[in-house]
Design an enzyme around this catalytic site. Structure first.
Site, PDB file in Angstrom:
ATOM      1  N   THR A 182       0.857  -1.186   0.000  1.00 16.37           N
ATOM      2  CA  THR A 182       0.000   0.000   0.000  1.00 16.37           C
ATOM      3  C   THR A 182       0.892   1.236   0.000  1.00 16.37           C
ATOM      4  O   THR A 182       2.047   1.183   0.427  1.00 16.37           O
ATOM      5  CB  THR A 182      -0.891   0.055   1.252  1.00 16.37           C
ATOM      6  N   GLU A 325      -5.813  -3.152  -1.662  1.00 20.90           N
ATOM      7  CA  GLU A 325      -6.376  -4.315  -0.956  1.00 20.90           C
ATOM      8  C   GLU A 325      -7.513  -4.970  -1.731  1.00 20.90           C
ATOM      9  O   GLU A 325      -7.931  -6.073  -1.401  1.00 20.90           O
ATOM     10  CB  GLU A 325      -6.933  -3.863   0.405  1.00 20.90           C
TER      11      GLU A 325
HETATM   12  P1  AMP Z   1      -4.525   2.802  -3.236  1.00 19.52           P
HETATM   13  O1  AMP Z   1      -4.457   1.569  -2.425  1.00 19.52           O
HETATM   14  O2  AMP Z   1      -3.244   3.561  -3.272  1.00 19.52           O
HETATM   15  O3  AMP Z   1      -5.040   2.554  -4.610  1.00 19.52           O
HETATM   16  O4  AMP Z   1      -5.556   3.785  -2.517  1.00 19.52           O
HETATM   17  C1  AMP Z   1      -6.898   3.417  -2.325  1.00 19.52           C
HETATM   18  C2  AMP Z   1      -7.700   4.608  -1.879  1.00 19.52           C
HETATM   19  O5  AMP Z   1      -7.782   5.575  -2.929  1.00 19.52           O
HETATM   20  C3  AMP Z   1      -9.128   4.311  -1.558  1.00 19.52           C
HETATM   21  O6  AMP Z   1      -9.288   3.735  -0.276  1.00 19.52           O
HETATM   22  C4  AMP Z   1      -9.764   5.676  -1.658  1.00 19.52           C
HETATM   23  O7  AMP Z   1      -9.535   6.449  -0.505  1.00 19.52           O
HETATM   24  C5  AMP Z   1      -8.995   6.294  -2.817  1.00 19.52           C
HETATM   25  N1  AMP Z   1      -9.788   6.195  -4.042  1.00 19.52           N
HETATM   26  C6  AMP Z   1      -9.652   5.319  -5.045  1.00 19.52           C
HETATM   27  N2  AMP Z   1     -10.557   5.572  -6.025  1.00 19.52           N
HETATM   28  C7  AMP Z   1     -11.307   6.616  -5.605  1.00 19.52           C
HETATM   29  C8  AMP Z   1     -12.419   7.343  -6.145  1.00 19.52           C
HETATM   30  N3  AMP Z   1     -12.937   7.067  -7.343  1.00 19.52           N
HETATM   31  N4  AMP Z   1     -12.935   8.360  -5.389  1.00 19.52           N
HETATM   32  C9  AMP Z   1     -12.440   8.672  -4.187  1.00 19.52           C
HETATM   33  N5  AMP Z   1     -11.379   8.034  -3.635  1.00 19.52           N
HETATM   34  C10 AMP Z   1     -10.826   7.014  -4.330  1.00 19.52           C
END
Ligand code: AMP
Length: 541
Positions: A182, A325
């Site tokens: 992550t 995740e």
């Molecule tokens: P990552 O693991 O780096 O891909 O981060 C995941 C996080 O990105 C999610 O838990 C959200 O907080 C944010 N995220 C992903 N897609 C969106 C979306 N379309 N709108 C708002 N937040 C998003």
């Protein structure tokens, strides 16, 4: 009663074998700046077999981790197949991590070999003395790798000496295939381990959710280290769509050139990339009309971005939501049927509709499930066959709740399964006991014609506990100031949402995958490093 179905395992090896056999001529185009080079799915399979042979000769055993520090290109795709299909685990390394974190994830995953692009050698050389498990480096592309010490092997030389007919082993479907860490902004990165089964099921789900087909050409802008490039390389290989890989040429100018030359029909990238492309094409008109579908996610997609792409350039952005995740597909914002054209954008600007295969619920602070009424707000929890049930060597019990993954995203769900995320739980603003959505305020601010970027954080307030502070990046030469921006959003939200604290900044700090780094903004504010001004008192409800 038992079913009469066969118990076939779902494996990436099947994706590889079938792709090579059924779509041997589908293409993988790797951008090289001015030009590009093209391979076929048959060649990828041939070379993946050779790579597996070389890795085996170097002592890689089932379950061993092999790291890749690479841009998006054909060789990275070869590693995507060779490593899992030989029974080892592909560990894609985020090349935007800071050196400490990069060393941490390599050591934590216990990578034995790292494939590294020539252009990224200095990054690894800087942390070489800290790497405790890496025995070998394999250099991809031409360049000087002497900074990594003795014994660096050359990718092409290794492949030349091997047979393409690697005897791929039978692999039980729950075997680990790949892992990503992550990019969380709090604490150490956490490892998520995908299985052959989870990747196959995710690919099938994505195939449907994105309506991909053999005739598509998929431009993979999202990095191959960011949740397996959102799974698109495996999905495209599964269904025969061409893969267009931009390499390290991610700036708007070369990207637009690559798009005009290769004519993708489908593309995927985070909002920051598309903001950059939009700014570029507004000043340097380019024909990007081949792109019928642009998938955008990773952080909230501003409605104004979608509207400007669509109205001014005829390009359709589709918002998706997911996490490292969740492999990552969790929700895709395709409007329900029967929606009048003028309401389409209202649906598309929601976070997304939960996809088949993912179970989702929202729970309040006490852990009680909330109704799907489009109003009740809580933390989103998910479970399903491509959702992680644990982290690698890290129990993290606070991330799970009775068999559900706690996403850390706060929002509501309506009765048709559309999610609207209002915040990350750690970024929530609670002012005088009432929630204020930073995401909603950012979306409104970015819609102002003079605003390039905006992030809203909670800051302590003696009277209201917390108040929103808006940091904005203005267009060069713009004379708009906080007063005008305040007036601009005043009529669009409840009075008490309107920030009185403002900071005009040169850029918003971003994480390694381009999300707002609000932790840094909060620290800057606490240290008096944000040039914040205050415009009168907060308004009551
Ligand atoms: P990552 O693991 O780096 O891909 O981060 C995941 C996080 O990105 C999610 O838990 C959200 O907080 C944010 N995220 C992903 N897609 C969106 C979306 N379309 N709108 C708002 N937040 C998003």
């Amino acid at each position: 009663m038992q079913s009469t179905m066969m118990d076939g395992d779902l494996t990436i090896t099947d994706i590889l074998r079938r792709g090579a056999r059924v779509y041997p001529d589908s293409r993988v185009v790797s951008c090289e700046g001015e030009g590009s080079r093209t391979g076929t799915f048959a060649q990828v399979a041939d070379r993946a077999g050779r790579l597996a042979g070389a890795l085996k000769r170097l002592g890689i055993q089932p379950g061993d981790r092999v790291g890749t520090l690479s841009w998006n290109h054909q060789e990275h795709l070869e590693a995507y197949f060779a490593i899992p299909c030989m029974g080892a685990v592909l560990h894609t390394l985020n090349l935007r991590l800071d050196p400490e974190q990069l060393a941490y994830v390599i050591n934590h995953a216990e990578d034995r070999i790292v494939l590294v692009d020539a252009s990224l050698v200095p990054m690894l050389a800087a942390i070489r003395p800290k790497l405790t498990t890496v025995e070998r480096f394999i250099l991809v592309g031409r360049g000087d790798a002497s900074a990594l010490g003795e014994g660096v092997l050359d990718y092409e030389e290794l492949l030349t000496g091997e047979s393409p007919d690697y005897p791929w082993p039978e692999i039980p479907e729950k075997t680990a295939a790949a892992m990503c860490y992550t990019t969380g902004t709090t604490g150490a990165p956490k490892g998520v381990v995908y299985s052959h089964r989870s990747i196959c099921l995710h690919s099938l789900a994505e195939w449907g959710a994105f309506s991909l087909k053999e005739a598509d050409r998929a431009l993979v802008i999202v990095p191959m280290f960011h949740v397996n490039a959102w799974g698109i390389p495996y999905t495209a290989y599964m269904l025969g769509a061409d893969l267009l890989m931009p390499g390290r040429f991610l700036q708007p100018e070369p990207l637009c050139r690559f798009i005009q030359a290769e004519k993708p029909t489908f593309a995927a990238g985070v909002p920051t990339i598309w903001q950059g492309v939009l700014q570029w094409i507004e000043a340097h008109p380019a024909d990007l009309s081949s792109m019928q579908t642009i998938i955008c996610g990773g952080s909230a997609v501003p409605r104004s971005l979608m509207e400007r792409f669509e109205k001014d350039h005829g390009l359709r952005i589709i918002q998706a939501w997911g996490m490292t995740e969740t492999s990552p597909i969790g929700a895709v914002a395709i409007p329900p049927r029967g929606i009048p054209a003028e309401e389409e954008m209202d649906w598309r600007s929601k976070t997304g509709r939960v996809v088949a295969g993912v179970q989702l619920r929202i729970v309040d602070d006490s852990g009680t499930e909330q109704p799907w009424d489009g109003e009740s707000v809580g933390e989103i929890e998910v479970r399903g066959p491509w959702i992680t049930g644990a982290y690698f060597k890290d129990p993290a019990p606070d991330k799970f709740h009775d068999g559900w993954l706690r996403t850390g995203d706060v929002g509501c769900v309506d009765n048709r399964g559309f999610i609207q995320i209002t915040d990350r739980s750690k970024d929530v603003i609670k002012s005088g006991g009432e929630w204020i959505s930073s995401v909603a305020l950012e979306t409104l601010l970015i819609a102002h014609p003079d605003v390039l970027d905006a992030a809203v954080i909670a800051v302590p307030d003696a009277r209201w506990d917390e108040r929103p502070l808006a940091s904005v990046v203005l267009k060069p030469g713009s004379s708009t100031g906080p007063e005008e921006l305040r007036a601009f959003i005043a009529g669009q939200v409840a009075k008490f949402w309107v920030p009185e604290r403002w900071a005009v900044v040169a850029e918003i700090p971003k994480t390694s995958v381009g999300k707002y780094d609000k932790k840094v903004l909060r620290a800057m504010y606490a240290d008096g490093k944000l040039p914040a001004v205050e415009l009168g008192a907060a308004q009551r409800r």
